[in-house]
Design a protein around this motif. Structure first.
Motif, PDB file in Angstrom:
ATOM      1  N   UNK D 102       1.039  -1.105   0.042  1.00 42.76           N
ATOM      2  CA  UNK D 102       0.111   0.073   0.080  1.00 42.76           C
ATOM      3  C   UNK D 102       0.862   1.353   0.048  1.00 42.76           C
ATOM      4  N   UNK D 103       0.747   2.122  -1.069  1.00 42.24           N
ATOM      5  CA  UNK D 103       1.384   3.396  -1.064  1.00 42.24           C
ATOM      6  C   UNK D 103       0.417   4.500  -0.914  1.00 42.24           C
ATOM      7  N   UNK D 104       0.817   5.520  -0.251  1.00 45.37           N
ATOM      8  CA  UNK D 104      -0.380   6.662   0.107  1.00 45.37           C
ATOM      9  C   UNK D 104       0.376   8.128  -0.494  1.00 45.37           C
ATOM     10  N   UNK D 105      -0.504   8.874  -0.887  1.00 44.08           N
ATOM     11  CA  UNK D 105      -0.088  10.225  -1.381  1.00 44.08           C
ATOM     12  C   UNK D 105      -1.137  11.440  -0.788  1.00 44.08           C
ATOM     13  N   UNK D 106      -0.603  12.434  -0.330  1.00 45.20           N
ATOM     14  CA  UNK D 106      -1.513  13.684  -0.101  1.00 45.20           C
ATOM     15  C   UNK D 106      -1.702  14.472  -1.539  1.00 45.20           C
ATOM     16  N   UNK D 107      -2.799  14.518  -1.855  1.00 40.17           N
ATOM     17  CA  UNK D 107      -3.424  14.987  -3.273  1.00 40.17           C
ATOM     18  C   UNK D 107      -3.664  16.382  -2.857  1.00 40.17           C
ATOM     19  N   UNK D 108      -4.227  16.945  -1.757  1.00 37.58           N
ATOM     20  CA  UNK D 108      -4.559  18.271  -1.429  1.00 37.58           C
ATOM     21  C   UNK D 108      -4.147  18.485  -0.033  1.00 37.58           C
ATOM     22  N   UNK D 113      -8.730  20.869   5.469  1.00 36.91           N
ATOM     23  CA  UNK D 113      -9.319  19.630   5.109  1.00 36.91           C
ATOM     24  C   UNK D 113      -8.111  19.094   4.371  1.00 36.91           C
ATOM     25  N   UNK D 114      -7.613  17.797   4.187  1.00 37.91           N
ATOM     26  CA  UNK D 114      -6.840  16.782   3.471  1.00 37.91           C
ATOM     27  C   UNK D 114      -7.604  15.873   2.674  1.00 37.91           C
ATOM     28  N   UNK D 115      -6.767  15.895   1.381  1.00 40.86           N
ATOM     29  CA  UNK D 115      -7.393  14.770   0.522  1.00 40.86           C
ATOM     30  C   UNK D 115      -6.153  13.717   0.189  1.00 40.86           C
ATOM     31  N   UNK D 116      -6.314  12.604   0.359  1.00 41.73           N
ATOM     32  CA  UNK D 116      -5.045  11.608   0.262  1.00 41.73           C
ATOM     33  C   UNK D 116      -5.578  10.610  -0.291  1.00 41.73           C
ATOM     34  N   UNK D 117      -4.852   9.617  -1.055  1.00 37.22           N
ATOM     35  CA  UNK D 117      -4.889   8.521  -1.907  1.00 37.22           C
ATOM     36  C   UNK D 117      -4.326   7.573  -1.494  1.00 37.22           C
ATOM     37  N   UNK D 118      -4.679   6.229  -1.651  1.00 40.19           N
ATOM     38  CA  UNK D 118      -3.912   5.012  -1.559  1.00 40.19           C
ATOM     39  C   UNK D 118      -3.928   4.140  -2.725  1.00 40.19           C
ATOM     40  N   UNK D 119      -2.934   3.518  -3.303  1.00 36.67           N
ATOM     41  CA  UNK D 119      -2.638   2.429  -4.110  1.00 36.67           C
ATOM     42  C   UNK D 119      -2.325   1.427  -3.330  1.00 36.67           C
TER      43      UNK D 119
END
Lengths: 169, 169, 169, 169
Positions: D102-108, D113-119
């Motif tokens: 699993x790898x995560x990234x902060x998008x905004x 507020x924070x938006x983040x994603x995970x592959x």
């Protein structure tokens, strides 16, 4: 006149005084208006179509986003509502000139956050065309009058600044 | 001319021959076009605004849905793509007349399903305004020519019927 | 015994024969079971908690995904259902040892795609804790018996291969 | 030691001191840890499976929700982060005992507020198994020390109360 009363006063008519320029362009007729539960009717127009000649999902999304915003106004709270997200599932099609119905519901009404949904139906409400949901973040306002064409944010320049720049900034 | 070649031939121009009536109304200028990766530019118009006078999230959603559809066309596959869903997060605002940029990416390219994303930026791409993602379902087509104003679905009336009625029906 | 009958036969009991190993770990008690509408009860366990000591959203997501899968089984269709996506909104908290309720609904039942939702409530169903929705893609099966601990996919090795590798591959 | 330093000190090891009980159960090994960008490794266990014998989407969702929470901790901000939503697309399968990443990234990264994603990838990162994204809402904290097994919320009982009851209440 409260915001909800304004909506009610246009039942059976096009809501031509909407403070939302996009809503004036989408040009819905108000079918019913209750606190947190609106029913609007739209007619599919030529510029709303996709390459196959049906209602474009992008317009469906625009309708959902716009009427969900109006649903927040119908709550008559002295607040601004910022849309955090919008999640739309597409189920079926609408044809050129077809009448479609959008109906909204408040799912969770918190102090700071509201979650609401919107169903898009054919005119007879026998076939669900799409369904969307959004989370909204509330910011309190001192003066917020939907019946004026532009929204006055008097007394709190900080709030106005924050709101106009977006919640993520 | 392939669909991708058609898109490339309009780089630097408004894509006035788009098969999507909604796209012709949104009127983007094509900045770049690669297989599965499009960059379009839009200018915020008066009827695109929300009650506070910024770009309406519903138009952001429409742009995302529409350019993601064009991204499927850019793949030059003999297939129709039906949008299953669209998920949009809103981060920041755009002002009247502002230039905004939409860029798309294919995240997963399967045999039957494709997942793609779209970022909406300010013109300098220094501020992310919104981000959306969709799943698409592919249906094979015999003849599908984007350069014609309406799409011909010859040879497979069943497919045409299915496509025009929506995947959930 | 049909899949729905199997679910009904465990009303008031833990569903220890579930074909889902994750469900056996989550260990719900079946409250009611109708075609496309299940009500399960869970008790929050120590390993289900987040850093603040409440029910972890990841377990809420797991419960929603799992019971939505069981809802597809309850339809008694000779098909496999692949989850395309899962969208969860979090509204409120649950405490250690608390009883929570999950209830599912089918929103749209198409030939190839199904959309379903799940509400997570406190035990008294007075407070909505979370809500999720998923799209499912159906693949027809020749033989699919939920009451056996592992699913037999006889007669169609191609299907089995496709299903086991995921719809995007 | 800051929260990020704590994560870094466990690179190559199981993160057995995680303040998240669910994370201790999921038992990831930390591969890398940067501010807003974590890489964790997991091994698929028997109770993580779906009826077909692959990794259950509910566990994928749990992993995504949990590591996205840890990604907020890695920011070393004196704040609590409440997950507003989680949106997961499923692309491919994982098998019993398989190693997944699993790898995560902060998008905004906004003020509130924070938006983040995970592959979610297979071990070689050649095949994307799933992708998720969440919005987080920040609440400022006076004292928030991840390295202690339970989080102390000293000095602000109001905040603690709000946080523990959920943002929608």
């Amino acid at each position: 006149m409260s915001q909800l009363e304004l909506l009610k006063s246009f039942i059976g008519q096009e809501f031509r005084v909407s403070p939302s320029p996009l809503m004036r362009w989408l040009n819905p007729t108000i079918i019913s208006a209750k606190k947190g539960n609106l029913v609007f009717q739209y007619q599919v127009r030529p510029e709303w179509l996709n390459p196959i000649g049906n209602l474009h999902g992008g317009i469906t999304a625009a309708i959902i986003d716009d009427i969900l915003g109006a649903t927040m106004f119908s709550l008559d709270e002295p607040a601004f509502f910022t849309t955090i997200n919008n999640v739309i599932d597409y189920f079926s099609v609408a044809k050129p000139d077809q009448i479609i119905i959008a109906e909204t519901f408040v799912i969770k009404h918190g102090k700071q956050f509201i979650n609401a949904e919107c169903n898009i139906w054919n005119n007879e409400r026998t076939r669900l065309i799409a369904k969307g949901k959004s989370n909204f973040f509330k910011t309190e306002a001192n003066n917020h009058n939907m019946s004026q064409k532009h929204i006055e944010l008097s007394g709190n320049e900080n709030l106005k600044q924050n709101y106009q720049n977006g919640i993520f900034n």
